[in-house]
Design a protein around this motif. Structure first.
Motif, mmCIF file in Angstrom:
data_model
loop_
_atom_site.group_PDB
_atom_site.id
_atom_site.type_symbol
_atom_site.label_atom_id
_atom_site.label_comp_id
_atom_site.label_asym_id
_atom_site.label_seq_id
_atom_site.Cartn_x
_atom_site.Cartn_y
_atom_site.Cartn_z
ATOM 1 N N GLY A 112 -30.193 -27.787 -24.784
ATOM 2 C CA GLY A 112 -30.545 -27.965 -23.373
ATOM 3 C C GLY A 112 -29.807 -26.987 -22.486
ATOM 4 N N VAL A 113 -28.530 -26.788 -22.795
ATOM 5 C CA VAL A 113 -27.738 -25.833 -22.017
ATOM 6 C C VAL A 113 -28.295 -24.412 -22.147
ATOM 7 C CG1 VAL A 113 -25.458 -24.745 -21.817
ATOM 8 C CG2 VAL A 113 -25.647 -27.241 -22.084
ATOM 9 N N MET A 114 -28.767 -24.092 -23.356
ATOM 10 C CA MET A 114 -29.362 -22.749 -23.558
ATOM 11 C C MET A 114 -30.607 -22.585 -22.683
ATOM 12 S SD MET A 114 -27.925 -21.391 -26.536
ATOM 13 C CE MET A 114 -26.423 -22.042 -27.166
ATOM 14 N N TYR A 115 -31.479 -23.597 -22.708
ATOM 15 C CA TYR A 115 -32.683 -23.525 -21.871
ATOM 16 C C TYR A 115 -32.298 -23.424 -20.398
ATOM 17 C CZ TYR A 115 -36.142 -24.308 -25.554
ATOM 18 O OH TYR A 115 -36.950 -24.154 -26.643
ATOM 19 N N LEU A 116 -31.287 -24.186 -20.022
ATOM 20 C CA LEU A 116 -30.834 -24.145 -18.629
ATOM 21 C C LEU A 116 -30.362 -22.743 -18.257
ATOM 22 C CD1 LEU A 116 -30.342 -25.913 -16.121
ATOM 23 C CD2 LEU A 116 -28.002 -26.245 -16.938
ATOM 24 N N ALA A 117 -29.630 -22.121 -19.176
ATOM 25 C CA ALA A 117 -29.142 -20.759 -18.915
ATOM 26 C C ALA A 117 -30.324 -19.803 -18.734
ATOM 27 C CB ALA A 117 -28.252 -20.293 -20.063
ATOM 28 N N LYS A 154 -32.754 -16.717 -10.795
ATOM 29 C CA LYS A 154 -31.883 -15.751 -10.103
ATOM 30 C C LYS A 154 -32.520 -14.367 -10.115
ATOM 31 C CE LYS A 154 -28.307 -18.201 -8.997
ATOM 32 N NZ LYS A 154 -28.184 -18.501 -7.583
ATOM 33 N N LEU A 155 -33.078 -14.004 -11.268
ATOM 34 C CA LEU A 155 -33.705 -12.686 -11.404
ATOM 35 C C LEU A 155 -34.840 -12.527 -10.391
ATOM 36 C CD1 LEU A 155 -33.951 -10.095 -13.262
ATOM 37 C CD2 LEU A 155 -35.792 -11.326 -14.411
ATOM 38 N N MET A 156 -35.663 -13.587 -10.265
ATOM 39 C CA MET A 156 -36.807 -13.477 -9.370
ATOM 40 C C MET A 156 -36.383 -13.457 -7.908
ATOM 41 S SD MET A 156 -39.109 -12.827 -11.367
ATOM 42 C CE MET A 156 -40.306 -12.605 -10.046
ATOM 43 N N ARG A 215 -19.942 -19.431 -7.502
ATOM 44 C CA ARG A 215 -20.699 -18.235 -7.897
ATOM 45 C C ARG A 215 -20.025 -17.529 -9.057
ATOM 46 N NH1 ARG A 215 -22.398 -16.782 -2.522
ATOM 47 N NH2 ARG A 215 -20.299 -16.034 -2.159
ATOM 48 N N LEU A 216 -18.690 -17.451 -8.971
ATOM 49 C CA LEU A 216 -17.927 -16.765 -10.013
ATOM 50 C C LEU A 216 -18.113 -17.456 -11.359
ATOM 51 C CD1 LEU A 216 -16.054 -14.293 -9.601
ATOM 52 C CD2 LEU A 216 -14.129 -15.851 -10.024
ATOM 53 N N LEU A 217 -18.012 -18.794 -11.349
ATOM 54 C CA LEU A 217 -18.190 -19.552 -12.584
ATOM 55 C C LEU A 217 -19.573 -19.322 -13.167
ATOM 56 C CD1 LEU A 217 -16.473 -22.994 -11.873
ATOM 57 C CD2 LEU A 217 -15.766 -21.183 -13.469
ATOM 58 N N LEU A 218 -20.585 -19.315 -12.278
ATOM 59 C CA LEU A 218 -21.959 -19.129 -12.728
ATOM 60 C C LEU A 218 -22.135 -17.755 -13.356
ATOM 61 C CD1 LEU A 218 -24.269 -21.136 -12.516
ATOM 62 C CD2 LEU A 218 -25.144 -19.810 -10.574
ATOM 63 N N VAL A 219 -21.564 -16.731 -12.678
ATOM 64 C CA VAL A 219 -21.674 -15.371 -13.198
ATOM 65 C C VAL A 219 -20.943 -15.267 -14.541
ATOM 66 C CG1 VAL A 219 -20.953 -12.980 -12.829
ATOM 67 C CG2 VAL A 219 -21.992 -14.272 -10.964
ATOM 68 N N ALA A 220 -19.760 -15.898 -14.628
ATOM 69 C CA ALA A 220 -18.999 -15.844 -15.879
ATOM 70 C C ALA A 220 -19.773 -16.517 -17.007
ATOM 71 C CB ALA A 220 -17.644 -16.528 -15.691
ATOM 72 N N ALA A 221 -20.362 -17.687 -16.719
ATOM 73 C CA ALA A 221 -21.134 -18.394 -17.734
ATOM 74 C C ALA A 221 -22.328 -17.555 -18.176
ATOM 75 C CB ALA A 221 -21.608 -19.744 -17.188
ATOM 76 N N GLY A 222 -22.992 -16.927 -17.205
ATOM 77 C CA GLY A 222 -24.139 -16.076 -17.517
ATOM 78 C C GLY A 222 -23.733 -14.907 -18.393
ATOM 79 N N ALA A 223 -22.604 -14.274 -18.031
ATOM 80 C CA ALA A 223 -22.132 -13.123 -18.802
ATOM 81 C C ALA A 223 -21.796 -13.541 -20.236
ATOM 82 C CB ALA A 223 -20.911 -12.513 -18.127
ATOM 83 N N LEU A 224 -21.161 -14.723 -20.364
ATOM 84 C CA LEU A 224 -20.803 -15.226 -21.697
ATOM 85 C C LEU A 224 -22.069 -15.452 -22.528
ATOM 86 C CD1 LEU A 224 -18.094 -16.091 -23.021
ATOM 87 C CD2 LEU A 224 -18.767 -18.462 -22.533
#
Ligand SMILES: Nc1ncnc2c1ncn2[C@@H]1O[C@H](COP(=O)(O)OP(=O)(O)O)[C@@H](O)[C@H]1O
Ligand SMILES: [Mg+2]
Lengths: 248, 308
Positions: B276-281, B288-290, B23-32
Motif C-alpha cells: 500500500g505504501v508503494m502504491y501511495l508513493a 506532484k508531477l502533474m 515538505r522535506l520529509l516528503l521529498v526525502a521519502a520520495g528520494a528514498l
C-alpha cells in the motif's frame, strides 16, 4: 452602381431556422471606401458582416467581392477569409498565445511563411498599431484597448483587401476607445477598404463614405453621413440617431 | 495589500516551518523510494554489479541487528528484516507497475485526443466515439482484460518484434487493455475541457483562414488540454491503482508479487501494508508531477477562474 464596384451586396436574405434576419439587403462599396453599418441591437449587422466572410451562410442574394461571387458553393472559403480581415467586438484573441503569437499564427499556418518571417511580420503589424512594447504579453496581461489593437494587427497581418469591424469599441471602457479609433483612422488614411459596424457616430461622420441604416434585417436608408445625420428621410432613422445621441 | 509587508507572527512562522519540515520529509521519502527503485533496476540490468541479482540492496540481517539496538524500534526489527528480504521482488513488481501505467497512459492519450475531438466536433464520428467510450466505461475493466487474455488469447499474437521487451507476453495484453480502457476515460476528461474553450476562439481561427481541423489543432487543443490537466490527473492516479488488476491475468506487477509473497509466507497484513505504501508513493509522485506540469505550461489568464 458601376460594374467595377469592389464589394457589391445584392438582395441578401438570411434565415436562422424559421426566423428571417436579413431581408434583401443591398449596398455597394468602391475600393478604399469606408461604409458604416448602424442599427439597433438585433437588426442583423453582425450577421451581414459574417455573410461577407462566410462565417454565416446567406441563403439568397449575391455578394460580389472584387468580381468574385462570395456565395458560390464552389468558392474556397479559407481563401476568401485570407483576403478579408475581421475584428470582433469581444476581441477573440487566442488566449494561449502572446501578442506576437496571435498575429503570427495566420501568416505562419495559413500563408505558410517561415517562423522568422511570420514573427517579423507580426512585429511590424504590432508596431503599426502602437504595441511594439507589448510583443510578448499574453491577452490577459493587456488592457481592452491593447487587446483590440492586437486583434486589428492580427487581421492586418494577412494583408487583407477588405476589413470587417464588428463593433470594435463596444466592449471597451470609454477611456480606451480613443486608441482603437486612432488606429482605425490610420487605416482609413492608408486607403484600406473597411466595412464597419459601430455606434461611434463621430467616427462614422468623420470617415464614412456611406452610412447604411439597418432595422429588422432591412436597409431602411443609406447615404453619405451628412445627409443621413442631418436630413434623414425616414422617421425610423431619425429616431434611432436621437436615441444613440442621447446615450453619448 | 498593506499586510503583505507585515512581519510574520510567531504562529505563522511555526506553521511555515512545520510546512517546510513536512515538505522535506516528503521529498526525502520520495528520494528514498525512487532511489531504491532505480538502483535495484540498474543492479538487475547490469547483471548484479552491486549485489547478486535477487538479493536485497542491504543485508536483512544487518537491518534487523541495527534496529534491535534501538529501544523504540526493537520490537519491529524482525518485521523490518523480513520486508527488506522481500524488496527485490517488490522492486521488480513496482517497476512493472510503473511501466504498464506509463505506457498505457501515453498510448491511451494518443487515442483519447481524437476521440474527444470527434465527440465535440464530429458528426457521424461523434456517435462512433460515444459508442466506444460508453462501451469501455460501462463494462468492468477486469472483464475487458479477461476477454483480451482468456477470450481472444491475445498473448499468443504478440508480434515477435516486441515480444522480448518484457519477460512475459501477457504484459502487452495488459497494456492493450489499459490503453483501450484508459483512452475512454481520458477522452471524457478531455472532452469536458474542450467544451469549455470559448466559441469565439474558433470563430477567430476560422476568420483568419484556418480550416476547422487546423483551428482545433492550433487553437482549441492547446487551451483545452491545459484545462484538462487537473481532471486528467485523476485518470493517471486511477490507472496506477487499477493496474493491479493485471495481476488477475498473471502479470507479475506489484500487486501480483505481493499476493504471491503473502500466500507463501502468510504475512498478509505486513506485505499488503508495505505494498500500500508503494502504491501511495506512486500516486503521490504522479499528482506532484502533474502539478509541476500544470505550473510549467501555465499561461497568464488562461483557465485561472475555471478550476473544476
Ligand atoms: N447563430 C445564431 N443563431 C440563431 N439566431 C441568431 C444567430 N446569430 C444571430 N441570430 C439572430 O439574428 C438576429 C440578428 O442578430 P445580429 O446579426 O447579431 O444583430 P446585431 O449585430 O445587429 O445586433 C437576432 O435576432 C439574433 O437573435
Ligand atoms: Mg452585433
Amino acid at each position: 452602381m458601376s460594374d467595377d464596384d469592389f464589394l457589391r451586396v445584392t438582395d441578401v436574405s438570411k434565415w436562422y431556422g424559421e426566423e428571417q434576419v436579413l431581408h434583401d439587403v443591398s449596398f455597394e462599396m468602391d475600393r478604399g471606401d469606408v461604409t458604416v453599418l448602424i442599427g439597433p441591437s438585433g437588426s442583423g449587422k453582425s450577421t451581414m458582416l459574417r455573410c461577407v466572410n462566410r462565417l454565416a451562410e446567406a441563403q439568397e442574394g449575391s455578394i460580389l467581392l472584387d468580381g468574385e461571387e462570395v456565395l458560390s458553393p464552389d468558392l474556397d472559403v479559407d481563401e476568401l477569409r485570407r483576403e478579408v480581415g475581421m475584428v470582433f467586438q469581444g476581441f477573440n484573441l487566442f488566449a494561449h498565445l502572446t501578442a506576437v503569437g496571435n498575429v503570427a499564427l495566420g501568416p505562419r499556418r495559413v500563408l505558410g511563411l517561415s517562423e522568422t518571417e511570420a514573427r517579423e511580420r507580426a512585429e511590424d503589424q504590432l508596431e503599426r498599431v502602437g504595441l511594439a512594447d507589448q510583443l510578448d504579453s499574453y491577452p490577459a496581461e493587456l488592457s481592452g484597448g491593447q487587446q483590440q489593437r492586437v486583434g486589428i494587427a492580427r487581421a492586418l497581418a494577412m494583408e487583407p483587401k477588405l476589413m470587417l469591424f464588428d463593433e470594435p469599441t463596444s466592449a471597451l471602457d470609454p477611456e480606451l476607445i480613443g486608441e482603437v479609433l486612432e488606429v482605425m483612422h490610420g487605416l482609413v488614411d492608408e486607403g484600406m477598404t473597411m466595412l464597419v459596424v459601430t455606434h461611434e457616430m463621430s467616427f462614422a461622420r468623420a470617415v464614412a463614405d456611406e452610412i447604411v441604416f439597418l432595422d429588422d434585417g432591412r436597409v431602411v436608408e443609406r447615404g453619405p453621413p451628412e445627409q443621413l445625420f442631418e436630413r434623414p428621410e425616414e422617421e425610423r432613422t431619425g429616431r434611432f440617431l436621437e436615441r444613440i445621441a442621447s446615450h453619448d | 495589500m498593506a499586510s503583505a509587508t507585515r512581519p510574520a507572527t510567531v504562529r505563522e512562522r511555526v506553521a511555515e516551518s512545520d510546512r517546510s519540515v513536512g515538505r522535506l520529509l516528503l521529498v526525502a521519502a520520495g528520494a528514498l523510494f525512487w532511489g531504491w527503485l532505480a538502483v535495484s533496476w540498474v543492479n538487475r540490468w547490469l547483471g548484479g554489479v552491486l549485489v547478486p541479482v535477487g538479493q536485497p540492496l542491504v543485508p536483512p540481517a544487518a537491518v534487523e541487528a541495527t534496529l534491535a539496538g534501538i529501544p523504540v524500534l526493537a520490537a519491529y526489527a524482525a518485521d523490518a528484516g523480513f520486508v527488506v528480504e522481500m524488496t527485490p521482488d517488490l522492486a521488480r513488481g513496482t517497476w512493472l507497475t510503473v511501466v504498464i501505467t506509463g505506457v498505457s497512459l501515453a498510448l491511451g492519450f494518443v487515442i483519447a485526443v481524437p476521440l474527444a475531438v470527434t465527440r465535440v466536433y464530429g458528426r457521424f464520428s461523434a456517435w462512433v466515439s460515444l459508442a466506444y467510450t460508453e462501451l469501455l466505461r460501462g463494462t468492468p475493466l477486469l472483464a475487458q482484460l479477461f476477454v483480451l487474455y482468456y477470450g481472444l488469447n491475445l498473448a499468443s499474437y504478440v508480434p515477435d518484434a516486441v515480444s522480448g521487451v518484457f519477460a512475459r507476453e501477457v504484459v502487452w495484453v495488459a497494456i492493450l487493455g489499459f490503453t483501450l480502457n484508459g483512452a475512454a476515460y481520458q477522452a471524457e476528461y478531455i472532452r469536458g475541457a474542450l467544451e469549455s474553450v470559448e466559441e469565439g476562439q474558433i470563430t477567430a481561427g476560422r476568420a483568419i483562414g484556418l480550416s476547422k481541423l487546423e483551428t482545433i489543432y492550433h487553437v482549441v487543443l492547446p487551451q483545452g488540454l491545459r484545462y484538462a490537466i487537473p481532471s486528467w490527473t485523476n485518470e493517471f492516479v486511477y490507472l496506477i491503482k487499477y493496474s493491479s488488476l493485471a495481476g488477475f491475468i498473471t502479470v507479475p506487477e506489484l500487486y501480483y508479487r505481493a499476493d504471491q509473497i503473502a500466500a507463501e509466507t502468510f504475512r498478509y497484513t505486513l506485505i499488503f501494508l508495505v505494498t500500500g505504501v508503494m502504491y501511495l508513493a506512486l500516486v503521490l509522485t504522479a499528482s506532484k508531477l502533474m502539478v509541476r506540469v500544470e505550473e510549467r505550461v501555465a499561461i497568464p489568464g488562461l483557465g485561472a477562474e475555471r478550476e473544476e
